[in-house]
Design a protein around this motif. Structure first.
Motif, PDB file in Angstrom:
ATOM      1  N   GLY A 113      51.109  42.295  31.088  1.00 34.13           N
ATOM      2  CA  GLY A 113      51.797  41.131  30.536  1.00 34.13           C
ATOM      3  C   GLY A 113      52.458  41.425  29.204  1.00 34.13           C
ATOM      4  N   ALA A 169      50.382  34.732  40.765  1.00 30.94           N
ATOM      5  CA  ALA A 169      51.099  35.068  39.538  1.00 30.94           C
ATOM      6  C   ALA A 169      50.702  36.450  39.047  1.00 30.94           C
ATOM      7  CB  ALA A 169      50.826  34.029  38.471  1.00 30.94           C
ATOM      8  N   ASP A 170      49.451  36.790  39.172  1.00 30.18           N
ATOM      9  CA  ASP A 170      49.000  38.119  38.785  1.00 30.18           C
ATOM     10  C   ASP A 170      48.182  38.699  39.927  1.00 30.18           C
ATOM     11  OD1 ASP A 170      48.528  40.425  37.462  1.00 30.18           O
ATOM     12  OD2 ASP A 170      47.771  39.482  35.651  1.00 30.18           O
ATOM     13  N   ARG A 210      56.083  42.905  29.377  1.00 27.80           N
ATOM     14  CA  ARG A 210      57.201  42.064  29.831  1.00 27.80           C
ATOM     15  C   ARG A 210      58.014  41.556  28.690  1.00 27.80           C
ATOM     16  NH1 ARG A 210      54.010  38.598  34.331  1.00 27.80           N
ATOM     17  NH2 ARG A 210      53.408  40.348  35.576  1.00 27.80           N
ATOM     18  N   THR A 268      48.691  24.898  43.139  1.00 25.94           N
ATOM     19  CA  THR A 268      48.283  25.401  41.829  1.00 25.94           C
ATOM     20  C   THR A 268      47.402  26.635  41.970  1.00 25.94           C
ATOM     21  OG1 THR A 268      48.409  23.190  40.899  1.00 25.94           O
ATOM     22  CG2 THR A 268      47.119  24.805  39.680  1.00 25.94           C
ATOM     23  N   TYR A 311      47.412  28.736  44.440  1.00 24.45           N
ATOM     24  CA  TYR A 311      48.277  29.820  44.897  1.00 24.45           C
ATOM     25  C   TYR A 311      49.043  30.419  43.718  1.00 24.45           C
ATOM     26  CZ  TYR A 311      52.053  32.325  47.141  1.00 24.45           C
ATOM     27  OH  TYR A 311      52.937  33.295  47.498  1.00 24.45           O
ATOM     28  N   LYS A 312      49.589  29.563  42.861  1.00 25.27           N
ATOM     29  CA  LYS A 312      50.344  30.056  41.707  1.00 25.27           C
ATOM     30  C   LYS A 312      49.454  30.846  40.759  1.00 25.27           C
ATOM     31  CE  LYS A 312      52.633  25.994  41.108  1.00 25.27           C
ATOM     32  NZ  LYS A 312      53.245  24.968  40.297  1.00 25.27           N
ATOM     33  N   MET A 313      48.207  30.395  40.590  1.00 29.76           N
ATOM     34  CA  MET A 313      47.306  31.086  39.677  1.00 29.76           C
ATOM     35  C   MET A 313      46.995  32.495  40.168  1.00 29.76           C
ATOM     36  SD  MET A 313      44.652  28.079  38.409  1.00 29.76           S
ATOM     37  CE  MET A 313      43.350  28.868  39.239  1.00 29.76           C
TER      38      MET A 313
END
Length: 66
Positions: free
Chosen positions: A63, A17-18, A66, A10, A12-14
């Protein structure tokens, strides 16, 4: 062990992700650490806040495209 792996995934994804926002925020912290001798200690919280606000603004603008 599964909880730890899920927690790290989690995190890592946070941050991945940006990546741009994370790198700008880390650069801001580094600049504040390097500039503490040049800038008064009272000004550092404002410099840090401004850098993080810039990072968040850039992330929101990216963001919205997109």
């Amino acid at each position: 062990m599964t909880v730890l792996r899920d927690f790290l995934a989690t995190l890592y994804k946070m941050f991945a992700a940006d990546l741009v926002m994370s790198l700008i925020a880390l650069a801001t912290v580094g600049i504040c650490a390097a500039a503490r001798g040049l800038v008064g200690a009272a000004a550092l919280p404002y410099l840090l806040t401004a850098g993080v606000v810039v990072a968040l603004t850039i992330a929101v603008l990216r963001g919205s495209r997109r």
